[in-house]
Design an enzyme around this catalytic site. Structure first.
Site, PDB file in Angstrom:
ATOM      1  N   GLU A 228       0.891  -1.246   0.107  1.00 17.43           N
ATOM      2  CA  GLU A 228       0.021  -0.018   0.136  1.00 17.43           C
ATOM      3  C   GLU A 228       0.712   1.286  -0.097  1.00 17.43           C
ATOM      4  O   GLU A 228       0.593   2.369  -0.646  1.00 17.43           O
ATOM      5  CB  GLU A 228      -1.094   0.072   1.171  1.00 17.43           C
ATOM      6  CG  GLU A 228      -2.160  -1.248   1.061  1.00 17.43           C
ATOM      7  CD  GLU A 228      -3.066  -0.882  -0.084  1.00 17.43           C
ATOM      8  OE1 GLU A 228      -3.154   0.191  -0.740  1.00 17.43           O
ATOM      9  OE2 GLU A 228      -3.712  -1.843  -0.417  1.00 17.43           O
TER      10      GLU A 228
ATOM     11  N   TYR B 194      -6.717   6.226   4.521  1.00 21.24           N
ATOM     12  CA  TYR B 194      -7.104   5.106   3.405  1.00 21.24           C
ATOM     13  C   TYR B 194      -6.090   3.868   3.872  1.00 21.24           C
ATOM     14  O   TYR B 194      -6.720   2.830   3.885  1.00 21.24           O
ATOM     15  CB  TYR B 194      -6.362   5.610   2.146  1.00 21.24           C
ATOM     16  CG  TYR B 194      -6.260   4.365   1.033  1.00 21.24           C
ATOM     17  CD1 TYR B 194      -7.382   3.832   0.545  1.00 21.24           C
ATOM     18  CD2 TYR B 194      -5.003   4.031   0.749  1.00 21.24           C
ATOM     19  CE1 TYR B 194      -7.340   2.946  -0.196  1.00 21.24           C
ATOM     20  CE2 TYR B 194      -4.584   2.866   0.059  1.00 21.24           C
ATOM     21  CZ  TYR B 194      -5.954   2.086  -0.516  1.00 21.24           C
ATOM     22  OH  TYR B 194      -5.624   1.081  -1.358  1.00 21.24           O
TER      23      TYR B 194
ATOM     24  N   ASP C 172     -10.330   4.804  -2.209  1.00 20.72           N
ATOM     25  CA  ASP C 172      -8.933   5.488  -2.918  1.00 20.72           C
ATOM     26  C   ASP C 172      -9.683   5.999  -3.993  1.00 20.72           C
ATOM     27  O   ASP C 172     -10.954   6.082  -4.177  1.00 20.72           O
ATOM     28  CB  ASP C 172      -7.915   4.386  -3.253  1.00 20.72           C
ATOM     29  CG  ASP C 172      -8.402   3.320  -4.313  1.00 20.72           C
ATOM     30  OD1 ASP C 172      -9.561   3.333  -4.679  1.00 20.72           O
ATOM     31  OD2 ASP C 172      -7.506   2.785  -5.015  1.00 20.72           O
TER      32      ASP C 172
END
Ligand code: SF4
Length: 353
Positions: free
Chosen positions: A46, A129, A147
């Site tokens: 990520e 996020y 996102d």
């Protein structure tokens, strides 16, 4: 306040299943999806994927796992080595935060990532996020992962007219309706894969989309119009005059004050950068004598465009010494040291009358 009309729960449930079925067949084989769901790997991917494509991030992901297979090994890594291995991936603040976070996980959590969104959010470098993505994908919590790709799908499903970023409140409310507790980790990945391959920014493949029946933008025949973007505001223009004073030993530069735009850097002496053009009669050059009007150039800053005129004058040794005596923050810089100046001032040297 969000102003979307929620869809009927049973209808959402049926389409959600349709998308998960589609994901089981069409989901992408991404490196970080292999094997068991290890929070370290998911977090690493990520962080690397922020502002980076999957194709560009994948080799770095493999390399980092080879060098540092666990969060503890990354926490013990040498800073300079990590920065060197990150080189080419860009946004170097991410690499620094990566190390900070790994060390916080080892120091404060015994080398195991905490499991809840709230605890994850307290780790260095974790924003809403990343916390939601790790909570959902690694730990199976039905976190609301949103996102840019999921934003696109949601704005289309609900035909959200509020431009982004202001419309994000509505997007979150929309996404919340679709959370899938029984497959919490798969759900955001299914949406992302749909966004990547079907609900594409341009020319979405609506006829292949398992959510088509519930898509308001498709029903209106204007899928591509969403997400609506705020109109760009014109960048204001400012005007200035830079003084390029050269002597036999180089050119005059000033040390700019530490704070603000270009703070602490070298620059050419210049007038205030103001909203209206300067008339010659308003410009007070820093020394007497005839300045040549060399021309003008433009430089675009984030918040404004600068039109800068260049006034040039070659000064004798005694004049240079007098200027340096009058201005403590001025210095004579060798002609080949133009690179010490930021671009906005380097451009002055290239101006031709
Ligand atoms: Fe996107 Fe089209 Fe599917 Fe709507 S129908 S979610 S616009 S691909």
């Amino acid at each position: 306040m969000a102003h979307i009309i929620l869809k009927a729960a049973g209808f959402v449930s049926r389409l959600r299943k349709a998308l998960l079925d589609w994901y089981d067949v069409h989901g992408r084989d991404l490196p970080w999806r292999e094997g068991e769901r290890d929070p370290y790997r998911i977090w690493l991917s990520e962080v690397m994927l922020q502002q980076t494509t999957t194709a560009h991030a994948a080799p770095y992901y493999h390399k980092f796992l080879r060098l540092w297979p666990t969060v503890a090994s990354l926490a013990a890594a040498d800073d300079a080595r990590v920065m060197a291995e990150w080189a080419g991936l860009g946004y170097y603040a991410r690499a620094r935060r990566l190390l900070e976070c790994a060390r916080a996980v080892v120091r404060d959590h015994g080398g195991r990532f905490p499991k809840t969104e709230a605890e994850l959010l307290r780790l260095p470098g974790f924003g809403p996020y990343t916390a939601a993505a790790v909570a959902a994908i690694a730990f199976g919590h039905p976190a609301n992962v949103v996102d840019g790709n999921i934003e696109r799908v949601m704005t289309r499903l609900y035909a959200i007219e509020a431009p982004l970023p202001a419309g994000r409140v509505e997007v979150r409310a929309a996404a919340e309706q679709w959370l899938a507790p029984e497959r919490a980790g798969d759900w955001p990945q299914a949406l992302m894969d749909l966004a990547a391959g079907v609900c594409r920014p341009k020319a979405p493949l609506c006829l292949l989309c398992p959510l088509r029946e519930g898509c308001d933008a498709f029903a209106r025949g204007e899928a591509e119009r969403f997400p609506v973007k705020a109109p760009k505001t014109a960048r204001p223009r400012r005007y200035g005059v830079a003084f390029l004073i050269t002597g036999d030993g180089g050119f005059i530069a000033e040390q700019r004050v530490g704070k603000g735009l270009l703070g602490g850097m070298l620059g050419l002496p210049h007038t205030e950068w103001r909203a209206t053009p300067w008339k010659d009669s308003e410009v007070g050059p820093p020394m007497a004598g005839d300045f040549e009007r060399a021309g003008a150039y433009e430089h675009v800053f984030t918040h404004f465009t600068l039109s800068q005129s260049v006034w040039r004058r070659h000064a004798g040794d005694s004049e240079i010494q007098e200027l340096l005596r009058l201005h403590n923050d001025w210095q004579l810089v060798a002609p080949d040291q133009q690179r010490a100046l930021p671009t906005v001032f380097r451009k002055a040297f290239a101006v031709k009358p």
